[in-house]
Design a protein around this motif. Structure first.
Motif, short mmCIF file in Angstrom:
data_model
loop_
_atom_site.label_atom_id
_atom_site.label_comp_id
_atom_site.label_asym_id
_atom_site.label_seq_id
_atom_site.Cartn_x
_atom_site.Cartn_y
_atom_site.Cartn_z
N GLY A 139 0.83 -1.20 0.00
CA GLY A 139 0.00 0.00 0.00
C GLY A 139 0.87 1.24 0.00
N LYS A 140 0.29 2.37 -0.41
CA LYS A 140 1.04 3.62 -0.48
C LYS A 140 1.42 4.13 0.89
N ALA A 141 0.54 3.92 1.85
CA ALA A 141 0.84 4.38 3.21
C ALA A 141 2.09 3.69 3.75
N GLU A 142 2.25 2.42 3.44
CA GLU A 142 3.42 1.68 3.88
C GLU A 142 4.68 2.25 3.23
N ALA A 143 4.59 2.57 1.94
CA ALA A 143 5.75 3.13 1.23
C ALA A 143 6.13 4.49 1.82
N ILE A 144 5.12 5.31 2.14
CA ILE A 144 5.39 6.63 2.72
C ILE A 144 6.04 6.50 4.09
N GLY A 145 5.50 5.60 4.90
CA GLY A 145 6.06 5.39 6.23
C GLY A 145 7.49 4.89 6.17
N PHE A 146 7.75 3.97 5.29
CA PHE A 146 9.10 3.43 5.15
C PHE A 146 10.07 4.52 4.67
N SER A 190 9.78 -0.78 -5.93
CA SER A 190 9.00 -2.00 -5.74
C SER A 190 8.75 -2.61 -7.12
N VAL A 191 8.00 -3.69 -7.16
CA VAL A 191 7.68 -4.30 -8.45
C VAL A 191 6.84 -3.36 -9.31
N MET A 192 6.23 -2.36 -8.70
CA MET A 192 5.41 -1.39 -9.42
C MET A 192 6.25 -0.26 -10.00
N GLY A 193 7.54 -0.19 -9.64
CA GLY A 193 8.40 0.86 -10.15
C GLY A 193 9.02 1.67 -9.03
N GLU A 247 9.40 4.14 -6.07
CA GLU A 247 8.48 4.56 -5.01
C GLU A 247 8.90 5.88 -4.37
N ALA A 248 10.20 6.06 -4.16
CA ALA A 248 10.66 7.27 -3.47
C ALA A 248 12.12 7.55 -3.79
N LEU A 249 12.49 8.82 -3.66
CA LEU A 249 13.87 9.25 -3.85
C LEU A 249 14.25 10.15 -2.69
N ILE A 250 15.39 9.86 -2.08
CA ILE A 250 15.92 10.65 -0.97
C ILE A 250 17.32 11.13 -1.37
N VAL A 288 13.25 14.96 -0.41
CA VAL A 288 12.49 13.71 -0.43
C VAL A 288 11.33 13.83 -1.42
N HIS A 289 11.20 12.85 -2.29
CA HIS A 289 10.11 12.84 -3.25
C HIS A 289 9.43 11.47 -3.24
N ILE A 290 8.10 11.50 -3.05
CA ILE A 290 7.29 10.26 -3.13
C ILE A 290 6.65 10.24 -4.52
N TYR A 291 6.93 9.17 -5.28
CA TYR A 291 6.35 9.05 -6.61
C TYR A 291 4.88 8.66 -6.51
N GLN A 292 4.05 9.32 -7.34
CA GLN A 292 2.61 9.06 -7.31
C GLN A 292 2.23 8.05 -8.40
#
Length: 392
Positions: free
Chosen positions: A338-345, A369-372, A374-377, A388-392
């Motif tokens: 889920g996206k919330a998990e990715a944001i928290g991590f 992730s397998v979806m591509g 997720e985030a860049l720090i 920090v950037h969260i990919y949408q």
């Protein structure tokens, strides 16, 4: 750490402030030879002093695309080009010169130069003319044991890359002409060969000392040939030697020497060492040569694994200059539900980056992730807060 919404807002403001203004561009005239001039555009916006502005419209190199087939990995392909630009800056300032892809060595020429030398029988078999027998790699006589032949005569030169650097003409404001060229010679640390066309692949490791000696011989011949090209008879040349890694490597090779050939000269004088290197983390080499750096990487890795106890996929790539760590790029592939998990991590990892890594190095962490992606720090040296950037 600020709330994620504030980070996102900051990102929008940052991108807005730094977005290139495409209305600000310089219309110039480009001299292509003694009698021809073409209109061109040089963007006034430059994202960093580390990069050259590129003359527009973009004109692909005459040997474009060959590098993909000639180098072993995508890591080497990227580093070969960007590393050559770094070396070029020793002679061609990013403030004064603009970049253009190589226009003087076409694919046919590069292909012929990358060949082995051939004997008369081999030329007949290939239906080649004697004038095309200009390969820079050693002759394989074709007789005797294939292993002994390849051990004695490996292929040293894998690829030749040309970059052109244009400079404003003296006394002609707004007119740019060729001010110098940079040539990269990609050399094989491993020579691959086969007993037969579809047979097993064998390897011959080539030591750095042998590679350096052979590379310098090839470089001198390349410079002599470049001076035979009318447009290149009187321009400065920078030439660099790049050692590419094996096909299985997950880090790129590096340039290890370069030389500058003065205007009109055909002789390479002294060579200068390039002390750059990429190190995989964790690895035996990192443990042997950079134990302190490995320690803070391992501490970061262990804390990441506490978040996902069954995960051990944190891989780092350290970039060193003169033995000092400059940059650490880390990849973390994770399966999220889920996206919330990715944001928290991502928030958790951002805190670890600020906690474990020294302030003087640049750190980039890619979470995927397998979806591509997720985030860049990204944490730059001495930066209080990371980007920090969260990919949408």
């Amino acid at each position: 750490m600020r709330k994620l919404s504030m980070v996102a807002l900051s990102l929008v403001l940052l991108l807005t402030a730094c977005a290139p203004n495409f209305q600000k561009q310089e219309e110039v005239v480009q001299k292509t030879d003694e009698d021809t001039k073409e209109k061109a555009i040089i963007p006034k916006y430059k994202i960093s002093d580390e990069y050259y502005r590129t003359i527009m419209p973009f004109q692909p190199g005459e040997a474009r695309g060959m590098v993909v087939n000639n180098l072993n990995t995508r890591y080497d392909i990227t580093e070969f080009e960007t590393g050559l630009m770094r070396i070029a800056q020793n002679a061609f300032s990013t403030d004064k010169y603009v970049f253009k892809e190589g226009q003087y060595l076409d694919s046919r020429t590069v292909g012929l130069w990358l060949n082995r030398k051939f004997n008369e029988n081999q030329l007949k078999e290939r239906k080649m003319k004697a004038d095309d027998n200009i390969g820079l790699n050693p002759l394989d006589p074709g007789n005797g044991d294939v292993h002994k032949r390849n051990e004695k005569n490996p292929i040293y030169l894998a690829h030749i890359l040309e970059h052109n650097y244009l400079v404003q003409s003296s006394g002609e404001k707004g007119t740019y002409q060729l001010g110098g060229i940079a040539i990269g010679l990609a050399l094989n640390s491993v020579h691959y060969y086969q007993e037969e066309q579809y047979g097993a692949v064998f390897e011959k490791n080539i030591t750095r000392s042998v590679l350096e000696a052979e590379g310098k011989k090839i470089a001198q011949e390349v410079v002599s040939r470049l001076r035979g090209i009318k447009e290149l008879q009187d321009v400065p040349i920078t030439i660099g030697l790049f050692e590419q890694e094996s096909r299985s490597s997950v880090v790129p090779g590096n340039f290890f020497a370069y030389a500058q050939v003065s205007q009109g000269s055909s002789n390479i004088g002294s060579w200068k060492d390039v002390k750059e290197e990429y190190i995989l983390f964790p690895s035996d080499k990192a443990e042997k040569e950079h134990r302190d750096d490995l320690t803070f990487f391992q501490n970061f890795k262990q804390d990441v694994e506490e978040y996902f106890p069954n995960f051990n996929g944190v891989i780092g790539k350290g970039f060193y200059i003169d033995g000092q760590l400059q940059e650490m790029n880390i990849n973390i592939p994770i399966q999220f539900y889920g996206k919330a998990e990715a944001i928290g991590f991502t928030q958790y990892v951002t805190g670890l980056v600020m906690e474990h890594f020294p302030s003087y190095i640049s750190v980039q962490v890619s979470v995927s992730s397998v979806m591509g992606q997720e985030a860049l720090i990204v944490k730059k040296p001495d930066q209080d807060e990371p980007f920090v950037h969260i990919y949408q």
